[in-house]
Design a protein around this motif. Structure first.
Motif, PDB file in Angstrom:
ATOM      1  N   PHE A   1       0.808  -1.140   0.159  1.00  0.00           N
ATOM      2  CA  PHE A   1       0.059  -0.041   0.059  1.00  0.00           C
ATOM      3  C   PHE A   1       0.549   1.162   0.002  1.00  0.00           C
ATOM      4  CE2 PHE A   1      -2.019   3.296   2.618  1.00  0.00           C
ATOM      5  CZ  PHE A   1      -3.395   3.468   1.717  1.00  0.00           C
ATOM      6  N   ASN A   2       1.880   1.278   0.928  1.00  0.00           N
ATOM      7  CA  ASN A   2       2.912   2.425   0.804  1.00  0.00           C
ATOM      8  C   ASN A   2       3.601   2.490  -0.529  1.00  0.00           C
ATOM      9  OD1 ASN A   2       2.393   3.476   3.354  1.00  0.00           O
ATOM     10  ND2 ASN A   2       3.672   2.226   4.399  1.00  0.00           N
ATOM     11  N   HIS A   3       3.969   1.590  -1.038  1.00  0.00           N
ATOM     12  CA  HIS A   3       4.621   1.739  -2.407  1.00  0.00           C
ATOM     13  C   HIS A   3       3.822   2.263  -3.423  1.00  0.00           C
ATOM     14  CE1 HIS A   3       8.263  -0.750  -2.643  1.00  0.00           C
ATOM     15  NE2 HIS A   3       7.822  -1.660  -1.797  1.00  0.00           N
ATOM     16  N   LEU A   4       2.307   2.067  -3.315  1.00  0.00           N
ATOM     17  CA  LEU A   4       1.610   2.429  -4.247  1.00  0.00           C
ATOM     18  C   LEU A   4       1.215   4.070  -3.906  1.00  0.00           C
ATOM     19  CD1 LEU A   4      -1.079  -0.300  -4.405  1.00  0.00           C
ATOM     20  CD2 LEU A   4       0.488   0.257  -6.314  1.00  0.00           C
ATOM     21  N   VAL A   5       1.042   4.285  -2.552  1.00  0.00           N
ATOM     22  CA  VAL A   5       0.854   5.729  -2.033  1.00  0.00           C
ATOM     23  C   VAL A   5       2.035   6.704  -2.695  1.00  0.00           C
ATOM     24  CG1 VAL A   5       0.830   7.435  -0.221  1.00  0.00           C
ATOM     25  CG2 VAL A   5      -0.749   5.206  -0.322  1.00  0.00           C
ATOM     26  N   TYR A   6       3.237   6.219  -2.257  1.00  0.00           N
ATOM     27  CA  TYR A   6       4.413   6.911  -2.649  1.00  0.00           C
ATOM     28  C   TYR A   6       4.542   7.222  -4.246  1.00  0.00           C
ATOM     29  CZ  TYR A   6       6.189   7.521   2.027  1.00  0.00           C
ATOM     30  OH  TYR A   6       6.453   7.598   3.245  1.00  0.00           O
ATOM     31  N   GLU A   7       4.442   6.114  -4.992  1.00  0.00           N
ATOM     32  CA  GLU A   7       4.399   6.314  -6.441  1.00  0.00           C
ATOM     33  C   GLU A   7       3.378   7.012  -7.027  1.00  0.00           C
ATOM     34  OE1 GLU A   7       6.459   4.789  -8.457  1.00  0.00           O
ATOM     35  OE2 GLU A   7       7.413   3.240  -7.414  1.00  0.00           O
ATOM     36  N   ALA A   8       2.350   7.132  -6.317  1.00  0.00           N
ATOM     37  CA  ALA A   8       1.058   8.006  -6.717  1.00  0.00           C
ATOM     38  C   ALA A   8       1.532   9.449  -6.524  1.00  0.00           C
ATOM     39  CB  ALA A   8      -0.153   7.588  -6.279  1.00  0.00           C
ATOM     40  N   HIS A   9       2.135   9.609  -5.445  1.00  0.00           N
ATOM     41  CA  HIS A   9       2.719  10.873  -4.764  1.00  0.00           C
ATOM     42  C   HIS A   9       3.567  11.660  -5.878  1.00  0.00           C
ATOM     43  CE1 HIS A   9       5.385  13.813  -2.619  1.00  0.00           C
ATOM     44  NE2 HIS A   9       4.099  14.320  -2.530  1.00  0.00           N
ATOM     45  N   ILE A  10       4.596  10.872  -6.277  1.00  0.00           N
ATOM     46  CA  ILE A  10       5.678  10.914  -7.473  1.00  0.00           C
ATOM     47  C   ILE A  10       4.969  11.469  -8.539  1.00  0.00           C
ATOM     48  CG2 ILE A  10       7.502  10.150  -8.791  1.00  0.00           C
ATOM     49  CD1 ILE A  10       8.039   8.464  -6.258  1.00  0.00           C
ATOM     50  N   LYS A  11       3.836  10.545  -9.355  1.00  0.00           N
ATOM     51  CA  LYS A  11       3.366  11.064 -10.246  1.00  0.00           C
ATOM     52  C   LYS A  11       2.536  12.351 -10.453  1.00  0.00           C
ATOM     53  CE  LYS A  11       2.973   6.125 -11.972  1.00  0.00           C
ATOM     54  NZ  LYS A  11       2.123   5.077 -12.112  1.00  0.00           N
ATOM     55  N   LEU A  12       2.104  12.767  -9.073  1.00  0.00           N
ATOM     56  CA  LEU A  12       1.228  13.641  -9.072  1.00  0.00           C
ATOM     57  C   LEU A  12       2.126  14.838  -9.064  1.00  0.00           C
ATOM     58  CD1 LEU A  12      -1.644  12.475  -6.501  1.00  0.00           C
ATOM     59  CD2 LEU A  12      -1.958  13.244  -8.788  1.00  0.00           C
ATOM     60  N   CYS A  13       3.057  14.952  -8.365  1.00  0.00           N
ATOM     61  CA  CYS A  13       4.202  15.902  -8.399  1.00  0.00           C
ATOM     62  C   CYS A  13       4.694  16.164  -9.354  1.00  0.00           C
ATOM     63  CB  CYS A  13       5.443  15.750  -7.265  1.00  0.00           C
ATOM     64  SG  CYS A  13       4.822  15.831  -5.548  1.00  0.00           S
ATOM     65  N   ASP A  14       5.040  15.126 -10.479  1.00  0.00           N
ATOM     66  CA  ASP A  14       5.362  15.264 -11.839  1.00  0.00           C
ATOM     67  C   ASP A  14       4.496  16.290 -12.748  1.00  0.00           C
ATOM     68  OD1 ASP A  14       8.086  14.581 -12.248  1.00  0.00           O
ATOM     69  OD2 ASP A  14       7.680  12.532 -12.413  1.00  0.00           O
ATOM     70  N   ILE A  15       3.219  15.831 -12.623  1.00  0.00           N
ATOM     71  CA  ILE A  15       2.116  16.719 -13.218  1.00  0.00           C
ATOM     72  C   ILE A  15       2.068  17.857 -12.896  1.00  0.00           C
ATOM     73  CG2 ILE A  15      -0.446  16.705 -13.489  1.00  0.00           C
ATOM     74  CD1 ILE A  15      -0.491  13.691 -13.172  1.00  0.00           C
ATOM     75  N   TYR A  16       2.169  18.260 -11.512  1.00  0.00           N
ATOM     76  CA  TYR A  16       2.386  19.842 -10.967  1.00  0.00           C
ATOM     77  C   TYR A  16       3.650  20.202 -11.460  1.00  0.00           C
ATOM     78  CZ  TYR A  16       2.986  23.440  -7.558  1.00  0.00           C
ATOM     79  OH  TYR A  16       3.313  24.755  -7.299  1.00  0.00           O
ATOM     80  N   PHE A  17       4.522  19.691 -11.619  1.00  0.00           N
ATOM     81  CA  PHE A  17       5.845  20.358 -12.004  1.00  0.00           C
ATOM     82  C   PHE A  17       5.708  20.742 -13.515  1.00  0.00           C
ATOM     83  CE2 PHE A  17       9.938  20.209 -13.812  1.00  0.00           C
ATOM     84  CZ  PHE A  17      10.780  21.043 -13.169  1.00  0.00           C
ATOM     85  N   ASN A  18       5.128  19.653 -14.163  1.00  0.00           N
ATOM     86  CA  ASN A  18       5.192  19.773 -15.692  1.00  0.00           C
ATOM     87  C   ASN A  18       4.172  21.023 -16.123  1.00  0.00           C
ATOM     88  OD1 ASN A  18       7.192  18.215 -16.425  1.00  0.00           O
ATOM     89  ND2 ASN A  18       5.727  16.349 -16.325  1.00  0.00           N
ATOM     90  N   PHE A  19       2.970  21.230 -15.339  1.00  0.00           N
ATOM     91  CA  PHE A  19       2.081  22.183 -15.815  1.00  0.00           C
ATOM     92  C   PHE A  19       2.108  23.667 -15.012  1.00  0.00           C
ATOM     93  CE2 PHE A  19      -0.008  18.438 -17.310  1.00  0.00           C
ATOM     94  CZ  PHE A  19      -0.704  18.966 -18.389  1.00  0.00           C
ATOM     95  N   PHE A  20       2.818  23.596 -13.913  1.00  0.00           N
ATOM     96  CA  PHE A  20       2.824  24.896 -13.067  1.00  0.00           C
ATOM     97  C   PHE A  20       4.122  25.476 -12.761  1.00  0.00           C
ATOM     98  CE2 PHE A  20      -1.168  22.556 -12.114  1.00  0.00           C
ATOM     99  CZ  PHE A  20      -2.337  23.489 -12.370  1.00  0.00           C
ATOM    100  N   ARG A  21       5.330  24.424 -12.703  1.00  0.00           N
ATOM    101  CA  ARG A  21       6.504  25.084 -12.580  1.00  0.00           C
ATOM    102  C   ARG A  21       7.415  24.999 -13.721  1.00  0.00           C
ATOM    103  NH1 ARG A  21       7.634  25.341  -6.519  1.00  0.00           N
ATOM    104  NH2 ARG A  21       9.606  25.155  -7.318  1.00  0.00           N
ATOM    105  N   ASN A  22       7.436  24.424 -14.635  1.00  0.00           N
ATOM    106  CA  ASN A  22       8.107  24.266 -15.722  1.00  0.00           C
ATOM    107  C   ASN A  22       8.139  25.482 -16.697  1.00  0.00           C
ATOM    108  OD1 ASN A  22      10.201  23.015 -17.157  1.00  0.00           O
ATOM    109  ND2 ASN A  22       8.974  21.296 -17.875  1.00  0.00           N
TER     110      ASN A  22
END
Length: 311
Positions: A290-311
């Motif tokens: 479960f923690n694997h899945l939570v952390y992986e999901a967090h990484i993907k969400l942060c990448d989406i945020y980075f690509n759309f709002f910080r890049n």
């Protein structure tokens, strides 16, 4: 002209002390090291088919243009021997009959070293540790210097710069550190003659001993200028570059990581920590699916945020 003198590559996981070692070695009277990171060696080499026959001057100019455009700040601010003038360099390289991408890169860096009145050229880009077989293919007599720091201390430093490094949580930091260190170790097992490991703690606690061993590996005479290296006044550089070496700049994780963070990190990278002699806080640490899945999901969400709002 490729590899008349063996080039030196400083590699390691992010925040492992690569910049500190870079500034120490560049203070040696025989070693030229740009003060930044190139990043272009691998992607440019992987595009070699695009550039055609480099004996043709126009192809050579195209390659030089792509190299410069990949890292203009590197050549403008961190390359201290020569000016990266595409027309002048293309004339010089054409006259020297350079015909491969590694030859072009090596010749430019050697020209820069010669202009600095130094014999050897080097380079520090940490992620090249993931491509060491390709680096060796490009530069067969390269010397690889892998600096290793306790991954838990690296993680603290990585997460302080999470948006710069795009490492977003403790799980991500552990995965990254383990991947980088294992990549270097695996290469070293198969290429012991060109690979050298130096531990960050040893560099701080016994710098003379550590750097004498490194110079012996590089087949370069030890010089005290490495210890008394030229500091940097740039605010963006690691703080250790602005003051004397601090032996106590270790084991920060004991005061700055929570029990949960330690559990996650050691579950992900505990075997590698142990292999390098780092004491575990919890040898039985584990991480749930479960923690694997939570952390992986967090990484993907942060990448989406980075690509759309910080890049």
């Amino acid at each position: 002209m490729n590899n008349i003198n063996p080039p030196i590559f400083i590699v390691g996981a992010p925040r492992s002390g690569t910049t500190l070692l870079q500034y120490m070695l560049k203070s040696h009277p025989e070693i030229s090291l740009p003060t930044g990171e190139s990043h272009f060696f691998i992607p440019i080499y992987q595009r070699h088919a695009e550039f055609g026959d480099l004996k043709v001057k126009e192809n050579l100019k195209f390659l030089l243009t792509e190299i410069y455009n990949a890292r203009p700040d590197f050549f403008d601010d961190d390359f201290h021997g020569i000016k990266f003038d595409i027309n002048i360099l293309s004339d010089q390289l054409h006259a020297l009959k350079t015909s491969t991408i590694p030859d072009v890169i090596s010749t430019i860096f050697q020209m820069n070293a010669t202009a600095e009145h130094k014999k050897y050229w080097g380079e520090k880009t940490p992620y090249y540790i993931l491509h060491l077989p390709l680096i060796k293919e490009m530069f067969p007599n390269a010397r690889i210097v892998h600096i290793i720091r306790d991954g838990r201390d690296c993680a603290i430093s990585m997460l302080e710069r999470r948006w710069d490094l795009r490492i977003y949580n403790i799980y991500h930091a552990a995965y990254t550190w383990n991947k980088y260190v294992r990549s270097g170790k695996d290469f070293g097992i198969n290429n012991p003659d060109c690979y050298f490991e130096i531990k960050y703690t040893n560099l701080l606690n016994s710098p003379h001993k550590s750097l004498k061993a490194l110079c012996k590996f590089l087949n370069i005479e030890y010089n005290e200028s490495i210890i008394n290296f030229e500091r940097s006044n740039e605010s963006g550089k690691t703080p250790l570059l602005t003051r004397p070496l601090q032996a106590n700049n270790t084991q920060k994780w004991r005061n700055h990581m929570s029990i949960k963070e330690l559990q996650i990190f050691e579950a992900m990278a505990g075997s590698t920590l142990t292999e390098y002699g780092y004491e575990l806080s919890n040898p039985c640490a584990s991480i749930s699916k479960f923690n694997h899945l939570v952390y992986e999901a967090h990484i993907k969400l942060c990448d989406i945020y980075f690509n759309f709002f910080r890049n």
